[in-house]
Motif scaffolding. Sequence first.
Motif, PDB file in Angstrom:
ATOM      1  N   ARG A 118      -8.296   3.355   1.305  1.00  0.00           N
ATOM      2  CA  ARG A 118      -9.349   2.582   0.626  1.00  0.00           C
ATOM      3  C   ARG A 118      -8.836   1.972  -0.678  1.00  0.00           C
ATOM      4  N   ARG A 119      -7.928   2.673  -1.326  1.00  0.00           N
ATOM      5  CA  ARG A 119      -7.354   2.185  -2.587  1.00  0.00           C
ATOM      6  C   ARG A 119      -6.223   1.172  -2.342  1.00  0.00           C
ATOM      7  N   GLY A 120      -5.871   0.962  -1.085  1.00  0.00           N
ATOM      8  CA  GLY A 120      -4.810   0.014  -0.753  1.00  0.00           C
ATOM      9  C   GLY A 120      -3.414   0.547  -1.022  1.00  0.00           C
ATOM     10  N   LEU A 121      -3.271   1.883  -1.054  1.00  0.00           N
ATOM     11  CA  LEU A 121      -1.986   2.486  -1.387  1.00  0.00           C
ATOM     12  C   LEU A 121      -1.167   2.881  -0.161  1.00  0.00           C
ATOM     13  N   VAL A 122      -1.820   3.083   0.967  1.00  0.00           N
ATOM     14  CA  VAL A 122      -1.129   3.401   2.218  1.00  0.00           C
ATOM     15  C   VAL A 122      -1.806   2.668   3.373  1.00  0.00           C
ATOM     16  N   VAL A 123      -1.069   2.576   4.463  1.00  0.00           N
ATOM     17  CA  VAL A 123      -1.630   2.107   5.732  1.00  0.00           C
ATOM     18  C   VAL A 123      -1.197   3.088   6.808  1.00  0.00           C
ATOM     19  N   ARG A 124      -1.973   3.122   7.877  1.00  0.00           N
ATOM     20  CA  ARG A 124      -1.605   3.913   9.052  1.00  0.00           C
ATOM     21  C   ARG A 124      -0.997   2.971  10.075  1.00  0.00           C
ATOM     22  N   ARG A 125       0.108   3.411  10.659  1.00  0.00           N
ATOM     23  CA  ARG A 125       0.755   2.623  11.706  1.00  0.00           C
ATOM     24  C   ARG A 125       1.048   3.532  12.887  1.00  0.00           C
ATOM     25  N   PRO A 126       0.917   2.994  14.088  1.00  0.00           N
ATOM     26  CA  PRO A 126       1.254   3.818  15.255  1.00  0.00           C
ATOM     27  C   PRO A 126       2.747   4.139  15.267  1.00  0.00           C
ATOM     28  N   SER A 127       3.065   5.322  15.744  1.00  0.00           N
ATOM     29  CA  SER A 127       4.464   5.713  15.902  1.00  0.00           C
ATOM     30  C   SER A 127       5.122   4.807  16.926  1.00  0.00           C
ATOM     31  N   PRO A 128       6.367   4.435  16.695  1.00  0.00           N
ATOM     32  CA  PRO A 128       7.054   3.589  17.678  1.00  0.00           C
ATOM     33  C   PRO A 128       7.323   4.313  18.995  1.00  0.00           C
ATOM     34  N   THR A 129       7.310   5.644  18.974  1.00  0.00           N
ATOM     35  CA  THR A 129       7.613   6.407  20.186  1.00  0.00           C
ATOM     36  C   THR A 129       6.397   7.029  20.850  1.00  0.00           C
ATOM     37  N   LEU A 146      -0.573  14.051  -4.810  1.00  0.00           N
ATOM     38  CA  LEU A 146       0.495  14.830  -4.171  1.00  0.00           C
ATOM     39  C   LEU A 146       1.055  14.110  -2.961  1.00  0.00           C
ATOM     40  N   VAL A 147       0.178  13.579  -2.133  1.00  0.00           N
ATOM     41  CA  VAL A 147       0.643  12.834  -0.963  1.00  0.00           C
ATOM     42  C   VAL A 147       1.441  11.622  -1.419  1.00  0.00           C
ATOM     43  N   LEU A 148       0.925  10.897  -2.370  1.00  0.00           N
ATOM     44  CA  LEU A 148       1.576   9.685  -2.841  1.00  0.00           C
ATOM     45  C   LEU A 148       2.984   9.963  -3.372  1.00  0.00           C
ATOM     46  N   THR A 149       3.130  10.985  -4.195  1.00  0.00           N
ATOM     47  CA  THR A 149       4.438  11.263  -4.790  1.00  0.00           C
ATOM     48  C   THR A 149       5.445  11.779  -3.780  1.00  0.00           C
ATOM     49  N   ASN A 150       4.983  12.365  -2.709  1.00  0.00           N
ATOM     50  CA  ASN A 150       5.901  12.931  -1.723  1.00  0.00           C
ATOM     51  C   ASN A 150       6.088  12.056  -0.491  1.00  0.00           C
ATOM     52  N   ARG A 160      -0.142   7.563  20.119  1.00  0.00           N
ATOM     53  CA  ARG A 160      -1.217   8.476  19.720  1.00  0.00           C
ATOM     54  C   ARG A 160      -0.978   9.040  18.316  1.00  0.00           C
ATOM     55  N   VAL A 161       0.269   8.992  17.861  1.00  0.00           N
ATOM     56  CA  VAL A 161       0.641   9.532  16.556  1.00  0.00           C
ATOM     57  C   VAL A 161       0.573   8.419  15.517  1.00  0.00           C
ATOM     58  N   LYS A 162      -0.086   8.714  14.414  1.00  0.00           N
ATOM     59  CA  LYS A 162      -0.188   7.744  13.320  1.00  0.00           C
ATOM     60  C   LYS A 162       0.754   8.151  12.188  1.00  0.00           C
ATOM     61  N   HIS A 163       1.499   7.169  11.713  1.00  0.00           N
ATOM     62  CA  HIS A 163       2.367   7.371  10.557  1.00  0.00           C
ATOM     63  C   HIS A 163       1.684   6.789   9.324  1.00  0.00           C
ATOM     64  N   VAL A 164       1.860   7.453   8.204  1.00  0.00           N
ATOM     65  CA  VAL A 164       1.334   6.969   6.937  1.00  0.00           C
ATOM     66  C   VAL A 164       2.493   6.288   6.209  1.00  0.00           C
ATOM     67  N   VAL A 165       2.232   5.064   5.755  1.00  0.00           N
ATOM     68  CA  VAL A 165       3.264   4.255   5.121  1.00  0.00           C
ATOM     69  C   VAL A 165       2.728   3.723   3.798  1.00  0.00           C
ATOM     70  N   LEU A 166       3.544   3.795   2.760  1.00  0.00           N
ATOM     71  CA  LEU A 166       3.144   3.240   1.465  1.00  0.00           C
ATOM     72  C   LEU A 166       3.079   1.726   1.526  1.00  0.00           C
ATOM     73  N   THR A 167       2.084   1.164   0.859  1.00  0.00           N
ATOM     74  CA  THR A 167       2.027  -0.286   0.671  1.00  0.00           C
ATOM     75  C   THR A 167       2.853  -0.617  -0.577  1.00  0.00           C
ATOM     76  N   GLU A 168       2.984  -1.878  -0.867  1.00  0.00           N
ATOM     77  CA  GLU A 168       3.691  -2.286  -2.082  1.00  0.00           C
ATOM     78  C   GLU A 168       3.000  -1.707  -3.319  1.00  0.00           C
ATOM     79  N   GLU A 169       1.668  -1.780  -3.349  1.00  0.00           N
ATOM     80  CA  GLU A 169       0.912  -1.203  -4.465  1.00  0.00           C
ATOM     81  C   GLU A 169       1.072   0.314  -4.488  1.00  0.00           C
ATOM     82  N   GLY A 170       1.123   0.936  -3.325  1.00  0.00           N
ATOM     83  CA  GLY A 170       1.333   2.381  -3.244  1.00  0.00           C
ATOM     84  C   GLY A 170       2.686   2.784  -3.819  1.00  0.00           C
ATOM     85  N   GLU A 171       3.705   2.000  -3.524  1.00  0.00           N
ATOM     86  CA  GLU A 171       5.033   2.270  -4.087  1.00  0.00           C
ATOM     87  C   GLU A 171       5.016   2.130  -5.605  1.00  0.00           C
ATOM     88  N   ARG A 172       4.343   1.085  -6.097  1.00  0.00           N
ATOM     89  CA  ARG A 172       4.256   0.885  -7.537  1.00  0.00           C
ATOM     90  C   ARG A 172       3.523   2.042  -8.208  1.00  0.00           C
TER      91      ARG A 172
END
Length: 151
Positions: free
Chosen positions: A76-87, A42-46, A90-102
């Motif tokens: 752990r599956r290499g589908l997302v990474v956490r990145r700090p918010s640019p603003t 669900l997280v991945l598709t949305n 303390r806030v972490k953003h979840v971002v799809l990896t290339e494999e996550g997009e695939r």
Amino acid sequence: MSAQADPTMDELTDLVFLTAGRLRGGFNTAAAELGLPPAQALVLTNLSASAPMRDLAEWLSCEPSNVTGIVDGLERRGLVVRRPSPTDRRVKHVVLTEEGERRREELISRSRAQARALFAPIDADKRRLRDLLAAVLAGSPDPRKGHACDR
């Protein structure tokens, strides 16, 4: 005060639940074929763009600690990474990896194929059904309190 019995309404309710259950079952099957638990799928598709963890928790109607576990599994599956918010670091953003997009595209493709098969018997009437269901949803608030994290 009890509601009056309405056999048509009862049957309609049952049919909508059964249809939704088949759609969910097809989605869960597609997710399992790709090695994903339903909540991670669900997280991945949305997750079409970077999103803060708290937004995922709100969308899934989950406690933030549950979302952390879901995102841990995707990471752990290499589908997302956490990145700090640019603003706010303390806030972490979840971002799809290339494999996550695939994997996301594959899951969406499989789910759509299963939905097409489910609705194939009413192909000529699917737009009408869509319009009717959209009218039902437009006329009522969203009472979802379900916990996608538990699926």
